[in-house]
Design a protein around this motif. Structure first.
Motif, PDB file in Angstrom:
ATOM      1  N   ASP A 406      32.008  -2.216   1.347  1.00 40.87           N
ATOM      2  CA  ASP A 406      31.967  -2.207   2.887  1.00 40.87           C
ATOM      3  C   ASP A 406      31.705  -0.664   3.365  1.00 40.87           C
ATOM      4  O   ASP A 406      30.983  -0.374   4.310  1.00 40.87           O
ATOM      5  N   ILE A 407      32.099   0.177   2.610  1.00 39.18           N
ATOM      6  CA  ILE A 407      32.454   1.463   3.088  1.00 39.18           C
ATOM      7  C   ILE A 407      30.882   2.021   2.992  1.00 39.18           C
ATOM      8  O   ILE A 407      30.370   3.027   3.859  1.00 39.18           O
ATOM      9  N   LEU A 408      30.063   1.517   1.939  1.00 39.10           N
ATOM     10  CA  LEU A 408      28.710   2.027   1.656  1.00 39.10           C
ATOM     11  C   LEU A 408      27.910   1.573   2.653  1.00 39.10           C
ATOM     12  O   LEU A 408      26.593   1.980   2.851  1.00 39.10           O
ATOM     13  N   GLU A 409      28.115   0.378   3.621  1.00 40.01           N
ATOM     14  CA  GLU A 409      27.333  -0.138   4.572  1.00 40.01           C
ATOM     15  C   GLU A 409      25.784  -0.377   3.936  1.00 40.01           C
ATOM     16  O   GLU A 409      24.815   0.051   4.480  1.00 40.01           O
ATOM     17  N   ILE A 410      26.062  -1.133   2.838  1.00 46.24           N
ATOM     18  CA  ILE A 410      24.756  -1.659   2.168  1.00 46.24           C
ATOM     19  C   ILE A 410      23.693  -2.108   3.153  1.00 46.24           C
ATOM     20  O   ILE A 410      24.095  -3.173   4.043  1.00 46.24           O
ATOM     21  N   GLY A 411      22.679  -1.685   2.963  1.00 41.91           N
ATOM     22  CA  GLY A 411      21.388  -2.356   3.779  1.00 41.91           C
ATOM     23  C   GLY A 411      21.244  -1.794   5.287  1.00 41.91           C
ATOM     24  O   GLY A 411      20.282  -2.209   5.942  1.00 41.91           O
ATOM     25  N   LYS A 412      22.103  -1.095   5.761  1.00 44.86           N
ATOM     26  CA  LYS A 412      21.931  -0.525   7.044  1.00 44.86           C
ATOM     27  C   LYS A 412      21.220   1.041   6.948  1.00 44.86           C
ATOM     28  O   LYS A 412      21.607   1.737   6.187  1.00 44.86           O
ATOM     29  N   LYS A 413      20.312   0.936   8.021  1.00 41.06           N
ATOM     30  CA  LYS A 413      19.834   2.308   8.171  1.00 41.06           C
ATOM     31  C   LYS A 413      20.513   3.434   8.916  1.00 41.06           C
ATOM     32  O   LYS A 413      21.420   2.981   9.597  1.00 41.06           O
ATOM     33  N   PRO A 414      20.683   4.792   8.587  1.00 40.80           N
ATOM     34  CA  PRO A 414      21.246   5.802   9.128  1.00 40.80           C
ATOM     35  C   PRO A 414      20.853   5.582  10.907  1.00 40.80           C
ATOM     36  O   PRO A 414      19.776   5.701  11.220  1.00 40.80           O
ATOM     37  N   GLY A 416      21.597   3.127  12.565  1.00 40.88           N
ATOM     38  CA  GLY A 416      21.415   1.933  13.055  1.00 40.88           C
ATOM     39  C   GLY A 416      22.085   0.650  12.208  1.00 40.88           C
ATOM     40  O   GLY A 416      22.601   1.154  11.378  1.00 40.88           O
ATOM     41  N   SER A 417      21.578  -0.600  12.501  1.00 39.91           N
ATOM     42  CA  SER A 417      22.513  -1.573  11.843  1.00 39.91           C
ATOM     43  C   SER A 417      21.424  -2.765  11.208  1.00 39.91           C
ATOM     44  O   SER A 417      21.745  -3.570  10.397  1.00 39.91           O
ATOM     45  N   SER A 418      20.299  -2.504  11.350  1.00 36.86           N
ATOM     46  CA  SER A 418      19.182  -3.453  10.736  1.00 36.86           C
ATOM     47  C   SER A 418      18.847  -2.781   9.252  1.00 36.86           C
ATOM     48  O   SER A 418      19.079  -1.867   8.826  1.00 36.86           O
ATOM     49  N   THR A 419      18.459  -4.132   8.452  1.00 36.32           N
ATOM     50  CA  THR A 419      18.228  -3.777   7.113  1.00 36.32           C
ATOM     51  C   THR A 419      16.767  -2.973   7.134  1.00 36.32           C
ATOM     52  O   THR A 419      15.739  -3.392   7.530  1.00 36.32           O
ATOM     53  N   PRO A 420      16.629  -1.704   6.360  1.00 40.07           N
ATOM     54  CA  PRO A 420      15.584  -1.095   6.139  1.00 40.07           C
ATOM     55  C   PRO A 420      14.522  -1.898   5.344  1.00 40.07           C
ATOM     56  O   PRO A 420      14.977  -2.637   4.202  1.00 40.07           O
ATOM     57  N   LYS A 421      13.362  -1.276   5.579  1.00 38.58           N
ATOM     58  CA  LYS A 421      12.337  -1.858   4.413  1.00 38.58           C
ATOM     59  C   LYS A 421      12.417  -0.946   3.379  1.00 38.58           C
ATOM     60  O   LYS A 421      12.175   0.325   3.517  1.00 38.58           O
ATOM     61  N   VAL A 422      12.643  -1.371   2.279  1.00 37.83           N
ATOM     62  CA  VAL A 422      12.788  -0.300   0.868  1.00 37.83           C
ATOM     63  C   VAL A 422      11.289  -0.175   0.483  1.00 37.83           C
ATOM     64  O   VAL A 422      10.841  -0.783   0.242  1.00 37.83           O
ATOM     65  N   LYS A 423      11.365   1.176   0.381  1.00 38.44           N
ATOM     66  CA  LYS A 423      10.040   1.661  -0.126  1.00 38.44           C
ATOM     67  C   LYS A 423      10.005   1.863  -1.521  1.00 38.44           C
ATOM     68  O   LYS A 423      10.843   2.701  -1.988  1.00 38.44           O
ATOM     69  N   LYS A 424       9.195   1.136  -2.401  1.00 34.51           N
ATOM     70  CA  LYS A 424       9.573   1.589  -3.831  1.00 34.51           C
ATOM     71  C   LYS A 424       8.241   2.376  -4.279  1.00 34.51           C
ATOM     72  O   LYS A 424       6.953   2.398  -3.583  1.00 34.51           O
ATOM     73  N   GLU A 425       8.681   3.112  -5.316  1.00 35.14           N
ATOM     74  CA  GLU A 425       7.437   4.121  -5.610  1.00 35.14           C
ATOM     75  C   GLU A 425       6.427   3.260  -6.506  1.00 35.14           C
ATOM     76  O   GLU A 425       6.722   2.336  -7.210  1.00 35.14           O
ATOM     77  N   ALA A 426       4.946   3.817  -6.033  1.00 38.87           N
ATOM     78  CA  ALA A 426       4.082   3.015  -6.857  1.00 38.87           C
ATOM     79  C   ALA A 426       4.167   3.169  -8.401  1.00 38.87           C
ATOM     80  O   ALA A 426       4.379   4.116  -8.825  1.00 38.87           O
ATOM     81  N   ALA A 427       4.043   2.047  -8.985  1.00 38.20           N
ATOM     82  CA  ALA A 427       4.222   2.151 -10.481  1.00 38.20           C
ATOM     83  C   ALA A 427       3.158   2.940 -10.981  1.00 38.20           C
ATOM     84  O   ALA A 427       1.986   2.921 -10.544  1.00 38.20           O
ATOM     85  N   PRO A 428       3.334   3.683 -12.156  1.00 37.27           N
ATOM     86  CA  PRO A 428       2.196   4.597 -12.715  1.00 37.27           C
ATOM     87  C   PRO A 428       0.976   3.580 -13.337  1.00 37.27           C
ATOM     88  O   PRO A 428       1.253   2.508 -13.680  1.00 37.27           O
ATOM     89  N   GLU A 429      -0.135   3.996 -13.357  1.00 34.67           N
ATOM     90  CA  GLU A 429      -1.345   3.326 -13.875  1.00 34.67           C
ATOM     91  C   GLU A 429      -1.202   3.331 -15.548  1.00 34.67           C
ATOM     92  O   GLU A 429      -1.713   4.510 -15.989  1.00 34.67           O
ATOM     93  N   GLN A 430      -0.618   2.565 -16.061  1.00 35.06           N
ATOM     94  CA  GLN A 430      -0.527   2.427 -17.259  1.00 35.06           C
ATOM     95  C   GLN A 430      -0.443   0.953 -17.910  1.00 35.06           C
ATOM     96  O   GLN A 430      -0.069   0.123 -16.935  1.00 35.06           O
ATOM     97  N   SER A 431      -0.314   0.765 -19.296  1.00 36.18           N
ATOM     98  CA  SER A 431       0.013  -0.770 -19.480  1.00 36.18           C
ATOM     99  C   SER A 431       1.191  -1.311 -19.549  1.00 36.18           C
ATOM    100  O   SER A 431       1.609  -2.347 -19.498  1.00 36.18           O
ATOM    101  N   ASN A 432       2.051  -0.364 -19.651  1.00 35.35           N
ATOM    102  CA  ASN A 432       3.499  -0.713 -19.719  1.00 35.35           C
ATOM    103  C   ASN A 432       4.009  -1.039 -18.367  1.00 35.35           C
ATOM    104  O   ASN A 432       4.062   0.076 -17.082  1.00 35.35           O
ATOM    105  N   THR A 433       4.303  -2.230 -17.766  1.00 32.39           N
ATOM    106  CA  THR A 433       4.558  -2.716 -16.578  1.00 32.39           C
ATOM    107  C   THR A 433       6.211  -2.609 -16.590  1.00 32.39           C
ATOM    108  O   THR A 433       6.898  -2.691 -17.457  1.00 32.39           O
TER     109      THR A 433
END
Length: 444
Positions: A406-414, A416-433
């Motif tokens: 609860d202290i971490l306030e998981i899913g809340k934006k600085p 605000g209180s809404s759940t942010p859209k998590v931006k994932k880094e694009a995976a490198p262009e390689q065969s290992n997924t």
């Protein structure tokens, strides 16, 4: 003919975000004593104390109990010590090993009673962590603690025990490397019989990319004799039994102490079966999505497994997730022990070169200090925020863990209180997924 903006954009190669440059582990600045000599792998007085303790134990010819930790580093520490005691002349029938039960630590009263049942006069505790506590057992005994986990005070050890610790002598040695350094001077055959054991334990804790350069000992002859591949393949096999739901650490200890080379571990059917079981369980939770703390510093993964796979998942996500704010990967396992949450934390690769370095123990303690309830830290218990600055974790009651979350306030934006859209880094262009990355065999 002019090219359109879109065609220029398509022709532009995507620029990959460079990995931070992480200093070589062996190049970490060492402390020096008054004479200018480096203090490594532990203070000289502690090392001499440990050697004298071992020699006294052998001369006494009394019942001896070895209590190694359950992972590759702990088991190899115990194996090196046991081999040394036998080489020095202590009869094998006088030596016993005790492995604490699943989820327990050596300071619990039930474990102290179980260890006392061996009636040992000499006790060696290896890689079990450092904690101010009552004597290892009730009754007459002498105890030596060999460790490398973080400790603040010189009395953070069981009452009446001697200790040798690497935690304040950077680059911090593993318990297996510290034990090998202590024992190597005591008998001429320790090097030839235990060098490969030391490498397995050290790679088990520090990874197989470390360089065996000063102040680390030269292990080139060891790699030539046994090959790096065989040594590294033995690590997940040794770690696998303790990660299974049945917590079969005794199989790993028996296999290691009976082996004369890593190849014998690679062909051990019990270790192979345990590894397959653990790999399948890791795959079950490989795609668990993270949730982030409000400030973006903590990525939290929640799983439910009777197997001890949370450290593996934390380590693997630590090598993949990255952001400018991210400091800690936290994987919480609600299914490992009834009524408790076992969690493991790692510093992600993207944060390992930060200055000052990320200290997970400090981060966890800082979060707990922000709790609305002034009693939360006490209720989290002594098994909260244990281990190392870059690899910590704990075992805490479920209700208290939820308060901590609860202290971490998981899913809340600085702000605000809404759940942010998590931006994932694009995976490198390689065969290992990501999928087949997590399908690879566990390496810790």
């Amino acid at each position: 003919m002019k090219r359109s903006a879109s065609s220029v954009s398509k022709a532009t190669k995507r620029v990959k975000t460079p990995h931070p440059e992480i200093p070589e582990y062996h190049l970490t600045s060492s402390l020096r004593d008054e004479s200018g000599e480096i203090v490594w792998p532990a203070p000289k007085a502690q090392i001499e104390c440990a050697r004298n303790f071992i020699l006294e134990c052998v001369s006494a010819k009394k019942k001896t109990l070895i209590i190694p930790d359950k992972d590759a580093d702990g088991l190899t520490s115990g194996a090196i010590l046991q081999k040394t005691l036998i080489l020095l002349g202590l009869e094998p029938h006088l030596i016993s090993a005790y492995l604490p039960q699943k989820g327990n630590n050596i300071h619990m009263e039930s474990e102290r009673v179980a260890m006392a049942a061996y009636e040992p006069e000499y006790i060696f505790v290896l890689d079990q962590g450092s904690r101010k506590a009552p004597p290892v057992i009730d009754g007459p005994h002498k105890a030596l603690i060999i460790d490398h986990h973080w400790t603040i005070d010189d009395d953070d050890f069981p009452e009446g025990s001697d200790h040798v610790t690497a935690c304040n002598s950077p680059p911090v040695a593993t318990s297996s490397l510290l034990t090998y350094h202590i024992c190597n001077e005591l008998h001429e055959q320790v090097q030839s019989s235990c060098d490969w054991v030391c490498v397995i334990g050290t790679h088990g804790d520090l990874g197989n990319a470390i360089k065996w350069e000063p102040p680390f000992p030269d292990m080139q002859a060891t790699f030539k004799t046994y090959t790096k591949k065989a040594l590294n393949l033995a690590i997940p096999l040794l770690n696998a039994p303790r990660r299974t739901a049945t917590y079969d650490v005794s199989s790993a200890w028996a296999a290691l102490t009976a082996a004369a080379s890593p190849s014998e571990l690679l062909s051990n059917s019990r270790l192979i079966a345990a590894k397959a079981e653990v790999t399948a369980e890791i795959e079950r939770f490989a795609r668990t999505a993270p949730k982030f703390s409000r400030d973006g510093r903590i990525a939290v993964f929640r799983i439910n497994s009777a197997a001890q796979i949370h450290p593996v998942i934390a380590t693997r996500w630590g090598g993949w997730l990255r952001s400018q704010k991210l400091e800690v990967i936290l994987v919480a396992n609600e299914g490992y022990l009834p009524g408790l949450v076992n969690f493991s934390c790692r510093v992600p690769r993207s944060a390992r070169a930060r200055d000052p370095p990320v200290d997970i123990i400090e981060v966890l303690e800082g979060i707990a200090a922000k709790a609305p309830s002034p009693t939360l830290r006490e209720r989290l218990g002594e098994s909260f925020a244990r281990g190392h600055k870059a690899a910590s974790g704990g075992v805490v009651p479920k209700a208290e863990f939820e308060e901590f979350m609860d202290i971490l306030e998981i899913g809340k934006k600085p702000g605000g209180s809404s759940t942010p859209k998590v931006k994932k880094e694009a995976a490198p262009e390689q065969s290992n997924t990501l999928t087949n990355y997590f399908s690879k065999q566990a390496t810790t």
